[in-house]
Structure formats: structure tokens, C-alpha cells
Write an enzyme that holds these catalytic residues in place. Structure first.
Site, PDB file in Angstrom:
ATOM      1  CE  LYS A  17      68.863  60.640  37.199  1.00  0.00           C
ATOM      2  NZ  LYS A  17      69.996  59.813  37.670  1.00  0.00           N
TER       3      LYS A  17
ATOM      4  NE  ARG B 289      65.692  59.156  44.010  1.00  0.00           N
ATOM      5  CZ  ARG B 289      64.791  58.721  43.153  1.00  0.00           C
ATOM      6  NH1 ARG B 289      63.536  59.124  43.245  1.00  0.00           N
ATOM      7  NH2 ARG B 289      65.126  57.868  42.198  1.00  0.00           N
TER       8      ARG B 289
ATOM      9  CE1 TYR C 160      67.637  53.787  48.684  1.00  0.00           C
ATOM     10  CE2 TYR C 160      66.934  52.927  46.574  1.00  0.00           C
ATOM     11  CZ  TYR C 160      67.382  53.980  47.341  1.00  0.00           C
ATOM     12  OH  TYR C 160      67.585  55.210  46.773  1.00  0.00           O
TER      13      TYR C 160
ATOM     14  CG  HIS D 187      69.837  61.919  46.350  1.00  0.00           C
ATOM     15  ND1 HIS D 187      68.914  62.126  45.337  1.00  0.00           N
ATOM     16  CD2 HIS D 187      70.331  60.665  46.147  1.00  0.00           C
ATOM     17  CE1 HIS D 187      68.870  61.058  44.556  1.00  0.00           C
ATOM     18  NE2 HIS D 187      69.711  60.162  45.023  1.00  0.00           N
TER      19      HIS D 187
ATOM     20  CG  HIS E  77      65.462  53.342  40.737  1.00  0.00           C
ATOM     21  ND1 HIS E  77      65.606  52.755  41.980  1.00  0.00           N
ATOM     22  CD2 HIS E  77      65.991  54.593  40.862  1.00  0.00           C
ATOM     23  CE1 HIS E  77      66.182  53.608  42.797  1.00  0.00           C
ATOM     24  NE2 HIS E  77      66.428  54.719  42.151  1.00  0.00           N
TER      25      HIS E  77
ATOM     26  NE  ARG F 234      66.244  60.460  39.791  1.00  0.00           N
ATOM     27  CZ  ARG F 234      65.333  59.687  39.208  1.00  0.00           C
ATOM     28  NH1 ARG F 234      64.132  60.187  38.909  1.00  0.00           N
ATOM     29  NH2 ARG F 234      65.589  58.429  38.908  1.00  0.00           N
TER      30      ARG F 234
END
Length: 321
Positions: free
Chosen positions: A196, A267, A299, A264, A290, A173
């Protein structure tokens, strides 16, 4: 005849005095303790205002009091949400407005002002997330090369190439890349990234990434202290994400790329190209950081769509159809 409720200049809509007082305290809490952005504060206030205006209309023109808010039933909230759907608001907009109202009611509950369990029973409107829009492999390679050209300061071009190569080569990110310290520079075989939820993950580093980052470091006119930022701006401070986004904006205009070509998107390209080359979905999930596999599975939709486009463009029967 009932006197109309005063309009609070800070809130922008009519409300009973006790509700005005609560909303003023709620806004101060969001500003001071939650440190929300002015945009978020304005949006949440407007969304709650719409909710109160609906209740006022629903009650025949009388704004609700704090006691009225405490007595609202699930059906009252659903009636408000149904009105939004009838007005044509998409799921994402309805979900945001519900989030604002939930935020207010949770705060009122925690602060002891009122307790209304009905709002917690509401289902969040389904939001259809747009499919990722990656770059093609050719466009990604062209963009990385172009990032280094036509610069008044050659080191800035090398910085941009290093940053964008890192996003594409490691799937970071933009916040993760710009948060790296000089001592964390990806000059070895692996890179540890804190994503995250403050979760760490290890990512393999391609030689192309190492080469681009080393070239940037060697050309940078500033001393990059070990505990200082890896990517810096033209004044030597940590590079701001908006600068990187602006650089990408200029590149895509120069190259005739769509607006979806953002930092982004690199990515997204990392994940899509890995998947197209036979990468394992769970391994890609780990590389991207994730929390849910369902996020990574988006994806597969991109890959399937690309495969169908190849079929339609290449298969003789498809062309005849």
C-alpha cells in the site's frame, strides 16, 4: 402551499433543482474521475439521500437548497449523526455515512459551488475493528496440504498450494501475491514486495515457500513470461482474487473450518504465529507493511486471548472455577 420538490429518478429522493444538479455532477465525477465501483456509488448516493431526508424533516418538510447546505452549522450535522446513533446504527455504519457526506461537501468546495467548513470539524465515529481471526498452526498446515489434493488439473492444486503458502509464509496480502510478476518469483532468500502507498519492503523467504512456488512453475502448462503474471488462471491470464477466494471457500467447507478461514486469514496467521514465537512487534510491522504500529498491535490482543484460553483449559484451578 409549497409545492413538493420533484423526485429525481437517478437519485431516488426529493431535492431542490439546484441540489439535484449538483448531485448529478458529483455522481458523474465519482464515476468518471474517481472510478468508484457501482456499489460504492450506490451506497454514497443512498447515504447522502438519508442526510437530505433528515434535513427535509428537520426543516418541516421543505427540502434544502444549495444555499441552505452552505449555511449548515456543525450542530446540524451533529443532530443528524445523533439521529443515526438513536436509530441503532453502529460506529462503522455512521462513519461510512459521514464519509459520503464529507466527500460531497469537499467536492462542492473544490468545484467552487459552495464552501461550508463546519463538516470538517466533525469527529469520525469510533469504529471498533474486529480482532484478526487466524488459523491454528495445525489447521494452516492441513490447509496447505489439502489445497494440492483432489484436483482434476494437478497443476491447479500446485498453484493454489504455492499461493496460500506464500500468503502464510511471507504474510502477503492477496493483492500483493497476485500482483507478482514471474521475474519476481520468490525462489531466493528474499522477496521484494510493493504494498500500500507503493512502498517497497523486503521479506525473508522460507524454503517451504520456494519449494511450493517452484513446483507450481514447473507444472504450469502455460509459458510464464518474465514480465507476465506469476499466478495464472486456467486460461493463462492473471489469476483473479475471486478465484483464490472461491478455492479457499471450497477448502474450508471440505475441512469444516469457519467462514473466517479466508486468504487474508493466512496473513493474520503469519503475524500471530510469529508473535507467539517471540517475534518483535516492530519487525512484524515491517514484514506486514503496516504504516502504523497500532495496526500491528491488534495481533497482541489475539495472542493474549489465546494465552488466556490455554490457561482456562489447562490450569487445574481454572477448570474448578
Amino acid at each position: 402551499m409549497t409545492e413538493p420538490a420533484p423526485i429525481s429518478p437517478s437519485l431516488g429522493f426529493s431535492a431542490k433543482p439546484d441540489v439535484q444538479d449538483v448531485l448529478a455532477h458529483w455522481r458523474r465525477w465519482m464515476e468518471s474521475e474517481k472510478a468508484v465501483s457501482p456499489h460504492t456509488l450506490s451506497a454514497y448516493t443512498a447515504d447522502v439521500g438519508e442526510f437530505l431526508r433528515f434535513l427535509t424533516e428537520f426543516r418541516g418538510g421543505s427540502p434544502p437548497s444549495l444555499n441552505d447546505l452552505g449555511e449548515l452549522k456543525a450542530a446540524d450535522f451533529r443532530a443528524w449523526m445523533s439521529r443515526q446513533a438513536m436509530d441503532g446504527l453502529v460506529g462503522a455504519s455512521r462513519a461510512r455515512k459521514l464519509a459520503a457526506v464529507r466527500n460531497l461537501f469537499r467536492w462542492m468546495d473544490r468545484s467552487g459551488r459552495l464552501h461550508n467548513p463546519a463538516v470538517a470539524t466533525l469527529a469520525t465515529p469510533k469504529v471498533k475493528r474486529p480482532a484478526p481471526r487466524p488459523l491454528t498452526e495445525i489447521d494452516a498446515d492441513r490447509l496447505l496440504e489439502e489445497a494440492e489434493r483432489d484436483r482434476e488439473d494437478p497443476w491447479v492444486g500446485k498453484r493454489d498450494r504455492a499461493l496460500f503458502t506464500l500468503l502464510y509464509g511471507c504474510g502477503l496480502r492477496i493483492s500483493e501475491a497476485l500482483g507478482l510478476m514471474r521475474k519476481d518469483a520468490p525462489l531466493g532468500d528474499t522477496l521484494r514486495v510493493t504494498g500500500k502507498g507503493r512502498k517497497d519492503r523486503m521479506i525473508p523467504v522460507l524454503p517451504a515457500v520456494t519449494e511450493a512456488v517452484r513446483a507450481y512453475i514447473e507444472s504450469c502448462p502455460f509459458t510464464l513470461a518474465p514480465d507476465g503474471p506469476l499466478f495464472v488462471g486456467t486460461r493463462g491470464g492473471r489469476l483473479n482474487a475471486s478465484v483464490a477466494q472461491h478455492q479457499m471457500q471450497k477448502l474450508r467447507a471440505l475441512m469444516g473450518m469457519p467462514d473466517s478461514a479466508t486468504p487474508h486469514a493466512l496473513r493474520h496467521s503469519f503475524a500471530t504465529h510469529l508473535l507467539a514465537d517471540g517475534g518483535d512487534l516492530r519487525a512484524i510491522q515491517d514484514l506486514l507493511g503496516h504504516a502504523s504500529l497500532s495496526t500491528t498491535q491488534r495481533y497482541t490482543d489475539v495472542e493474549n486471548e489465546q494465552l488466556m484460553n490455554v490457561y482456562r483449559n489447562a490450569h487445574p484451578r481454572a477448570r474448578k472455577g
